[in-house]
Design a protein around this motif. Sequence first.
Motif, PDB file in Angstrom:
ATOM      1  N   LYS A 361       0.839  -1.200   0.000  1.00 43.32           N
ATOM      2  CA  LYS A 361       0.000   0.000   0.000  1.00 43.32           C
ATOM      3  C   LYS A 361       0.875   1.253   0.000  1.00 43.32           C
ATOM      4  O   LYS A 361       1.902   1.289   0.673  1.00 43.32           O
ATOM      5  N   SER A 363       2.178   5.138   0.724  1.00 36.63           N
ATOM      6  CA  SER A 363       2.229   5.979   1.920  1.00 36.63           C
ATOM      7  C   SER A 363       2.249   7.447   1.515  1.00 36.63           C
ATOM      8  O   SER A 363       2.261   7.777   0.326  1.00 36.63           O
ATOM      9  N   GLY A 364       2.298   8.295   2.509  1.00 33.50           N
ATOM     10  CA  GLY A 364       2.287   9.732   2.230  1.00 33.50           C
ATOM     11  C   GLY A 364       3.634  10.265   1.802  1.00 33.50           C
ATOM     12  O   GLY A 364       3.742  11.351   1.228  1.00 33.50           O
ATOM     13  N   SER A 365       4.684   9.503   2.101  1.00 31.54           N
ATOM     14  CA  SER A 365       6.015   9.982   1.717  1.00 31.54           C
ATOM     15  C   SER A 365       6.859   8.784   1.306  1.00 31.54           C
ATOM     16  O   SER A 365       6.490   7.640   1.542  1.00 31.54           O
ATOM     17  N   SER A 366       8.004   9.058   0.711  1.00 32.66           N
ATOM     18  CA  SER A 366       8.889   7.982   0.262  1.00 32.66           C
ATOM     19  C   SER A 366      10.190   8.001   1.032  1.00 32.66           C
ATOM     20  O   SER A 366      10.757   9.061   1.283  1.00 32.66           O
ATOM     21  N   GLY A 407       6.610  -2.446   6.302  1.00 38.87           N
ATOM     22  CA  GLY A 407       6.389  -1.057   6.673  1.00 38.87           C
ATOM     23  C   GLY A 407       7.659  -0.317   7.060  1.00 38.87           C
ATOM     24  O   GLY A 407       7.607   0.808   7.545  1.00 38.87           O
ATOM     25  N   LYS A 410       8.767   3.200   2.968  1.00 40.12           N
ATOM     26  CA  LYS A 410       7.501   3.736   2.473  1.00 40.12           C
ATOM     27  C   LYS A 410       7.698   4.367   1.108  1.00 40.12           C
ATOM     28  O   LYS A 410       8.766   4.898   0.808  1.00 40.12           O
ATOM     29  N   THR A 412       5.404   6.758  -1.885  1.00 38.59           N
ATOM     30  CA  THR A 412       4.169   7.433  -2.300  1.00 38.59           C
ATOM     31  C   THR A 412       3.550   6.633  -3.436  1.00 38.59           C
ATOM     32  O   THR A 412       4.194   5.760  -4.045  1.00 38.59           O
ATOM     33  N   GLU A 413       2.311   6.962  -3.756  1.00 33.40           N
ATOM     34  CA  GLU A 413       1.631   6.221  -4.803  1.00 33.40           C
ATOM     35  C   GLU A 413       2.390   6.350  -6.123  1.00 33.40           C
ATOM     36  O   GLU A 413       2.562   5.372  -6.855  1.00 33.40           O
TER      37      GLU A 413
END
Length: 496
Positions: A361, A363-366, A407, A410, A412-413
């Motif tokens: 999935k 996340s908001g940041s990479s 996890g 991370k 981003t999309e």
Amino acid sequence: MQEHNLHVYNTLTRTKEKFEPFSPPFVGMYVCGPTVYGDPHLGHARPYITFDVVSRYLRHLGYKVRYVRNITDVGHLVNDADEGEDKIGKKAKADQLEPMEIVQMYTNSFHDAMRALGNIPPSIEPSAAGHIPEQIKMVQEILDAGLAYESNGSVYFDVEKYAKTNDYGKLSGKVLEDLISSQEREGVRNLDGQSEKRSSLDFAIWKKANPEHIMRWESPWSDGFPGWHLECSVMSRKYLNFPFDIHGGGMDLQFPHHECEIAQGKAATGIDPVKYWMHNNMITLDGKKMGKSYGNGINLDQFFTGDHPLLKQAYSPMTVRFYILMAHYRSTLDFSNEALQSAQKAMQRLFNAISSLNDVKPSGSSTFNVQEWVNECYAVLDDDFNTAQLLALLFESVKVINQLKDGQTKLTEADLDLFKEKVNLFVFDILGLKDEEAQSGNQEEVDGLIKMLLKLRQDAKLSKDYATSDAIRDEIQALGFKILDGKDGSSWERQS
RNA sequence: GGCGCGGUGGCCGAGUGGUUAGGCAGCGGUCUGCAAAACCGUUUACACGGGUUCAACUCCCGUCCGUGCCUCCA
């Protein structure tokens, strides 16, 4: 066409040169094909996988590649036969089969092996027997140029005359004087036709057939067959025009075969036929070279079935492909059970990671620089197709994928999409690997069923009924699946 | 004998004049009811002898070893 910085090692200059085809976006590539008088063996795997990757990468860069690879079905003499019999003709008589029946049979098995190894078929696969008129024409052209002579119905290329105005030996690094003295040292060779030649270095471009010779064609000089280097010159010229961009083949072909191709092509047309000569290195087996006399020649089918005394198990075609790609194509590569087993495990780990990538999935940041990783992948491919380094980078991606699952890393999309796209591109499109295990058509049903069983097992575990949960696990594993318990429940994969 | 290529840690195999290849195997740890998987950490290198350099596994010379070619086998 994509911007690139591709450099290829050119045997002609012994350096890596920037790849610049004559008329982009078109690229002409010719690779010496098999002689179809026997089963495809391990020695066939390396060149055709190597140049398959070359063509795949060039196409990915946006080039329109015409890949020509010949089928040699005519005119080559048996090594141990003093009569100078045609190889295919001899086999035909022994088996009481038509020569073209033999040709078809082994062409088919060659195609089967290539398909299994994941090689994309060439654009054109011309056969020597289908190009006799063109070969006769080129013989005449070389005669007209004064660089060949007829002798007792055969026509020989005049190497020493050609060498007066051309650099014979520029590809292989041979020096004419060395060749001559070396052959003198060897003494007079008793091969058929030696006395017809002006120099022992001269090679036949048309050969008069002996009476018992089955495969023969009419020509202005004799009933006979074309010389052994001629077909590649003729067919590459016909389908790619001189000069064309890439000529590939095994290092063992450098001399005399490719050297003679250059000489013939130049003699017939005045044009130096090829810009980039690429040669893959040889394969050894347990550190020894392969060959019938060593008793260690292994057919590809024997690899796939494991049916050979030297093989401890079967190795799938993809394992062979993966293993070959783990080394750079210009290095010798040693095959052994231990090495192949490690390749098999490594490949499975790679595939398992890739298939689990879909569950990640965003996340908001990479926390991982995908673009930098992608750039490195392109950089190593651009450096003379370094698949070994590309695989090293792909194993870096395996680590990243596993960290994504846990996890610890991370993305981003947008980064995740790019990462998925490029991992798939490099593994499947460019290296041409296939997850053989995942090919079965009812993957989704299997997935659903196993997940249901895992749910039951989870319930059993929660009620501390370990006997039941272990029984479920053991049964599933007995069917060939591995159970992976993670923090967020269990998943499964096929056992390697 | 001549020409070419190479000798990297237990195995396979990249690469570079001074900084991690990678895979497999091994070892320690985290996680786990147990195990597996995963993750983290980690041990073994650059055939031998000279030379160049502030510095060489990386360049040069020699030795040994392997390999391709010097055969109308493609």
